[in-house]
Design a protein around this motif. Sequence first.
Motif, PDB file in Angstrom:
ATOM      1  N   LYS A  46      34.708  29.648  52.052  1.00  0.00           N
ATOM      2  CA  LYS A  46      34.209  31.018  52.002  1.00  0.00           C
ATOM      3  C   LYS A  46      35.395  31.932  51.686  1.00  0.00           C
ATOM      4  N   PRO A  47      35.286  32.778  50.663  1.00  0.00           N
ATOM      5  CA  PRO A  47      36.400  33.673  50.325  1.00  0.00           C
ATOM      6  C   PRO A  47      36.695  34.651  51.453  1.00  0.00           C
ATOM      7  N   LEU A  48      37.935  34.980  51.585  1.00  0.00           N
ATOM      8  CA  LEU A  48      38.382  35.947  52.562  1.00  0.00           C
ATOM      9  C   LEU A  48      38.510  37.296  51.863  1.00  0.00           C
ATOM     10  N   PHE A  49      37.600  38.208  52.130  1.00  0.00           N
ATOM     11  CA  PHE A  49      37.614  39.527  51.495  1.00  0.00           C
ATOM     12  C   PHE A  49      38.411  40.475  52.383  1.00  0.00           C
ATOM     13  N   SER A  50      39.691  40.585  52.084  1.00  0.00           N
ATOM     14  CA  SER A  50      40.593  41.395  52.899  1.00  0.00           C
ATOM     15  C   SER A  50      41.220  42.500  52.056  1.00  0.00           C
ATOM     16  N   GLU A  51      41.898  43.387  52.729  1.00  0.00           N
ATOM     17  CA  GLU A  51      42.626  44.449  52.038  1.00  0.00           C
ATOM     18  C   GLU A  51      43.670  43.858  51.102  1.00  0.00           C
ATOM     19  N   GLU A  52      44.309  42.783  51.523  1.00  0.00           N
ATOM     20  CA  GLU A  52      45.350  42.163  50.714  1.00  0.00           C
ATOM     21  C   GLU A  52      44.782  41.589  49.420  1.00  0.00           C
ATOM     22  N   ILE A  53      43.629  40.949  49.506  1.00  0.00           N
ATOM     23  CA  ILE A  53      43.010  40.382  48.310  1.00  0.00           C
ATOM     24  C   ILE A  53      42.529  41.511  47.397  1.00  0.00           C
ATOM     25  N   TYR A  54      41.967  42.551  47.979  1.00  0.00           N
ATOM     26  CA  TYR A  54      41.564  43.727  47.191  1.00  0.00           C
ATOM     27  C   TYR A  54      42.769  44.274  46.420  1.00  0.00           C
ATOM     28  N   ASN A  55      43.888  44.451  47.107  1.00  0.00           N
ATOM     29  CA  ASN A  55      45.100  44.980  46.469  1.00  0.00           C
ATOM     30  C   ASN A  55      45.636  44.021  45.408  1.00  0.00           C
ATOM     31  N   LEU A  56      45.512  42.718  45.644  1.00  0.00           N
ATOM     32  CA  LEU A  56      45.933  41.726  44.649  1.00  0.00           C
ATOM     33  C   LEU A  56      45.109  41.887  43.375  1.00  0.00           C
ATOM     34  N   ILE A  57      43.808  42.054  43.512  1.00  0.00           N
ATOM     35  CA  ILE A  57      42.939  42.217  42.348  1.00  0.00           C
ATOM     36  C   ILE A  57      43.335  43.468  41.567  1.00  0.00           C
ATOM     37  N   ILE A  58      43.520  44.575  42.269  1.00  0.00           N
ATOM     38  CA  ILE A  58      43.900  45.839  41.619  1.00  0.00           C
ATOM     39  C   ILE A  58      45.253  45.704  40.926  1.00  0.00           C
ATOM     40  N   ALA A  59      46.229  45.102  41.614  1.00  0.00           N
ATOM     41  CA  ALA A  59      47.588  44.998  41.066  1.00  0.00           C
ATOM     42  C   ALA A  59      47.681  43.995  39.914  1.00  0.00           C
ATOM     43  N   SER A  60      46.813  42.991  39.902  1.00  0.00           N
ATOM     44  CA  SER A  60      46.901  41.929  38.904  1.00  0.00           C
ATOM     45  C   SER A  60      46.117  42.211  37.629  1.00  0.00           C
ATOM     46  N   ARG A  61      45.193  43.152  37.683  1.00  0.00           N
ATOM     47  CA  ARG A  61      44.363  43.426  36.509  1.00  0.00           C
ATOM     48  C   ARG A  61      45.222  43.997  35.382  1.00  0.00           C
ATOM     49  N   LEU A  62      45.136  43.373  34.210  1.00  0.00           N
ATOM     50  CA  LEU A  62      45.895  43.805  33.041  1.00  0.00           C
ATOM     51  C   LEU A  62      45.005  44.604  32.096  1.00  0.00           C
ATOM     52  N   GLU A  63      45.613  45.335  31.208  1.00  0.00           N
ATOM     53  CA  GLU A  63      44.875  46.173  30.271  1.00  0.00           C
ATOM     54  C   GLU A  63      44.048  45.339  29.285  1.00  0.00           C
ATOM     55  N   GLU A  64      44.674  44.330  28.661  1.00  0.00           N
ATOM     56  CA  GLU A  64      43.993  43.603  27.587  1.00  0.00           C
ATOM     57  C   GLU A  64      43.906  42.095  27.783  1.00  0.00           C
ATOM     58  N   GLU A  65      44.384  41.592  28.882  1.00  0.00           N
ATOM     59  CA  GLU A  65      44.414  40.148  29.081  1.00  0.00           C
ATOM     60  C   GLU A  65      43.751  39.782  30.403  1.00  0.00           C
ATOM     61  N   ASP A  66      42.796  38.837  30.351  1.00  0.00           N
ATOM     62  CA  ASP A  66      42.170  38.334  31.569  1.00  0.00           C
ATOM     63  C   ASP A  66      43.205  37.536  32.367  1.00  0.00           C
ATOM     64  N   VAL A  67      43.056  37.547  33.688  1.00  0.00           N
ATOM     65  CA  VAL A  67      44.000  36.864  34.566  1.00  0.00           C
ATOM     66  C   VAL A  67      43.244  35.819  35.378  1.00  0.00           C
ATOM     67  N   LEU A  68      43.808  34.624  35.464  1.00  0.00           N
ATOM     68  CA  LEU A  68      43.269  33.579  36.327  1.00  0.00           C
ATOM     69  C   LEU A  68      44.384  33.162  37.274  1.00  0.00           C
ATOM     70  N   ILE A  69      44.185  33.419  38.543  1.00  0.00           N
ATOM     71  CA  ILE A  69      45.171  33.047  39.551  1.00  0.00           C
ATOM     72  C   ILE A  69      44.698  31.741  40.187  1.00  0.00           C
ATOM     73  N   VAL A  70      45.481  30.695  40.002  1.00  0.00           N
ATOM     74  CA  VAL A  70      45.165  29.395  40.585  1.00  0.00           C
ATOM     75  C   VAL A  70      45.803  29.363  41.968  1.00  0.00           C
ATOM     76  N   VAL A  71      44.958  29.401  42.973  1.00  0.00           N
ATOM     77  CA  VAL A  71      45.458  29.422  44.343  1.00  0.00           C
ATOM     78  C   VAL A  71      45.721  28.010  44.834  1.00  0.00           C
ATOM     79  N   ASN A  72      44.766  27.122  44.596  1.00  0.00           N
ATOM     80  CA  ASN A  72      44.940  25.706  44.907  1.00  0.00           C
ATOM     81  C   ASN A  72      43.922  24.916  44.091  1.00  0.00           C
ATOM     82  N   GLN A  73      43.793  23.644  44.385  1.00  0.00           N
ATOM     83  CA  GLN A  73      42.919  22.775  43.587  1.00  0.00           C
ATOM     84  C   GLN A  73      41.465  23.223  43.633  1.00  0.00           C
ATOM     85  N   GLU A  74      41.048  23.875  44.688  1.00  0.00           N
ATOM     86  CA  GLU A  74      39.652  24.267  44.868  1.00  0.00           C
ATOM     87  C   GLU A  74      39.383  25.756  44.695  1.00  0.00           C
ATOM     88  N   VAL A  75      40.418  26.578  44.587  1.00  0.00           N
ATOM     89  CA  VAL A  75      40.228  28.032  44.568  1.00  0.00           C
ATOM     90  C   VAL A  75      40.976  28.679  43.408  1.00  0.00           C
TER      91      VAL A  75
END
Length: 118
Positions: free
Chosen positions: A63-92
């Motif tokens: 189950k994903p952990l919807f926290s302030e830190e993850i919210y901030n990660l999404i905001i900080a990682s979003r790029l203008e023209e390039e999609d981002v895929l963050i590989v956290v581990n083998q399952e996430v």
Amino acid sequence: MNQLLLSGIVLLLSSTAIAQKDNYSNPSLIVEKSINNESTYSKNSWNEIKGTYQFRLGDQTIKPLFSEEIYNLIIASRLEEEDVLIVVNQEVNLFIPSKKSINSSEFVALENVNYSSK
């Protein structure tokens, strides 16, 4: 600079918990509040970005952990023209479409969580 920031965030998250199993083995995992000290996070923040990110999970017991830190990660990682895929581990993975993709007339809102068979 963005690459360095993103690398640091991924490293931080890979050593903490972005997702939890229902019967997780380490109940002491804690995400520290260090990603963004100038957060504009509120209880409604997740509604503001709903459909613009997706947890891609290979294990339906996670189950994903919807926290302030993850919210901030999404905001900080979003790029203008390039999609981002963050590989956290083998399952996430965390998929964050670009601003250009989101603003496209062809953009279809994403389910926040997608379970796929791996």
